[in-house]
Scaffold this motif. Structure first.
Motif, PDB file in Angstrom:
ATOM      1  N   SER A  72       0.790  -1.239   0.000  1.00 43.58           N
ATOM      2  CA  SER A  72       0.000   0.000   0.000  1.00 43.58           C
ATOM      3  C   SER A  72       0.823   1.291   0.000  1.00 43.58           C
ATOM      4  O   SER A  72       0.391   2.277  -0.614  1.00 43.58           O
ATOM      5  N   PRO A  73       1.994   1.362   0.646  1.00 45.93           N
ATOM      6  CA  PRO A  73       2.734   2.637   0.605  1.00 45.93           C
ATOM      7  C   PRO A  73       3.222   3.018  -0.788  1.00 45.93           C
ATOM      8  O   PRO A  73       3.657   4.158  -0.998  1.00 45.93           O
ATOM      9  N   GLU A 114      -4.705   0.402   8.205  1.00 46.97           N
ATOM     10  CA  GLU A 114      -3.293   0.657   7.906  1.00 46.97           C
ATOM     11  C   GLU A 114      -3.083   0.873   6.409  1.00 46.97           C
ATOM     12  O   GLU A 114      -2.244   1.684   6.002  1.00 46.97           O
ATOM     13  N   ASN A 118      -1.464   4.317   5.007  1.00 46.66           N
ATOM     14  CA  ASN A 118      -0.267   4.309   4.158  1.00 46.66           C
ATOM     15  C   ASN A 118      -0.490   5.099   2.872  1.00 46.66           C
ATOM     16  O   ASN A 118       0.362   5.886   2.447  1.00 46.66           O
ATOM     17  N   GLN A 121      -0.932   8.921   3.707  1.00 50.95           N
ATOM     18  CA  GLN A 121       0.306   9.548   4.168  1.00 50.95           C
ATOM     19  C   GLN A 121       1.380   9.606   3.082  1.00 50.95           C
ATOM     20  O   GLN A 121       2.123  10.586   2.996  1.00 50.95           O
ATOM     21  N   TYR A 122       1.457   8.567   2.255  1.00 54.41           N
ATOM     22  CA  TYR A 122       2.579   8.478   1.326  1.00 54.41           C
ATOM     23  C   TYR A 122       2.199   8.636  -0.147  1.00 54.41           C
ATOM     24  O   TYR A 122       3.066   8.921  -0.974  1.00 54.41           O
ATOM     25  N   ILE A 282       7.017   3.144   7.599  1.00 55.68           N
ATOM     26  CA  ILE A 282       6.437   2.070   6.792  1.00 55.68           C
ATOM     27  C   ILE A 282       6.793   0.730   7.423  1.00 55.68           C
ATOM     28  O   ILE A 282       7.966   0.422   7.638  1.00 55.68           O
TER      29      ILE A 282
END
Length: 326
Positions: A72-73, A114, A118, A121-122, A282
């Motif tokens: 996901s990030p 989560e 992710n 945020q990223y 992460i």
């Protein structure tokens, strides 16, 4: 076997990055048609595996969601189809009956939250489809934040409505959330007032301080429920909703928008720089071999070898024994 291989790959950053390559269907597969990337394909296929209603796959739910968490990030632009699939899973797994019916079911919600954290945020830029879906289905997160954990509420969720709640959840899993017309303009003041206050939590881990032993006689308690509820990683999503919902409501009212494409265009140029909590590190959950998985792999491989060598019957009149029939 395939799930374990993908789990192993998901621990590598390059795998997550390369999932952003456009997906071009080269063979017919039994999934909803979409235009997007290999990441979209991964989410859509996993959603189908989870929602088929086959209880034998339930033991793989943790593994499937762990894979999505790991990549996901790095997911830069999810399609509307896959965004709705993710929200649909949150909606189904956050029902009170499901959360309280097993000592580990809440872990699935932690994994999904989560994933959202992710991406927000990223990879906020480029994921307007997911951001729009979060805003449109914001009540799911509000209800989760306000989940009652007292003994009376837990008993009510598990007792009289048990059969009905289970049927509703199965129906939810089998009926994916479909995109609908925008439902945003409801008044920014009311929306902000309805936003739950969420205190900060030490981490987004799915672990709980208390040890719970799964079993048929297990009974959920208010202390147990409050313990994991207080650790739900909702801060990032709640902050996103607190900032963007009033903005989207205002633009919908001022311009009289009824087309979601205009809202998506607005979100594409939005930013949350300096408004979100400090990005969390992460966390990649790599596959770790253990006695249980080693035994499973060994049994699986020897089972394949045995079944593929029955004609001619090379095992006939030998001492090879894979199992005993009692």
């Amino acid at each position: 076997m395939g799930v374990f291989l993908v789990l192993l790959l998901s621990g590598e950053r390059n795998f997550g990055v390369r999932l952003n390559k456009p997906y071009i269907a080269k063979a017919a597969i039994d999934v909803q048609s979409f235009t997007g990337t290999h990441a979209d394909l991964l989410i859509i296929v996993f959603h189908k595996l989870i929602t088929t209603g086959n209880h034998r796959l339930q033991s793989l739910f943790d593994c499937l969601l762990t894979i999505i968490v790991n990549v996901s990030p790095y997911l830069k632009s999810l399609s509307m189809v896959s965004a709705n699939k993710l929200l649909h899973l949150v909606e189904a797994f956050s029902t009170p009956w499901f959360l309280f019916s097993s000592p580990t079911n809440h872990h699935l919600v932690f994994f999904l939250l989560e994933v959202f954290n992710n991406i927000v945020q990223y990879q906020f830029d480029g994921n307007s489809n997911l951001i729009y879906t979060i805003i449109r289905k914001r009540q799911v997160f509000y209800q989760l934040a306000n989940l009652p954990t007292d003994s009376a509420s837990i008993s009510k969720s598990l007792s009289g409505r048990k059969g009905k709640a289970r049927e509703e959840m199965v129906d939810q899993l089998k009926s994916p959330t479909a995109p609908v017309a925008p439902e945003i303009p409801t008044g920014s003041t009311a929306a902000l007032a309805a936003t739950p206050q969420v205190t900060s939590t030490p981490s987004s881990s799915t672990e709980t301080d208390g040890k719970v032993t799964p079993g048929e006689d297990w009974v959920p308690t208010a202390e147990w429920a409050e313990q994991w509820k207080s650790k739900l990683p909702l801060q990032t999503i709640m902050r996103l909703l607190q900032v963007l919902v009033p903005q989207v409501e205002k633009i919908c009212i001022d311009k009289g928008l009824t087309d979601e494409s205009e809202i998506l265009k607005f979100l594409q140029h939005g930013t949350l720089v300096g408004l979100l909590p400090v990005p969390h590190p992460i966390l990649i959950r790599k596959y770790q071999a253990n006695a249980g998985t080693n035994h499973w792999f060994r049994t699986y491989m020897w089972g394949v070898i045995y079944l593929r060598n029955t004609d001619p019957p090379i095992w006939y009149d030998t001492e090879v024994k894979l199992f005993e029939i009692q």
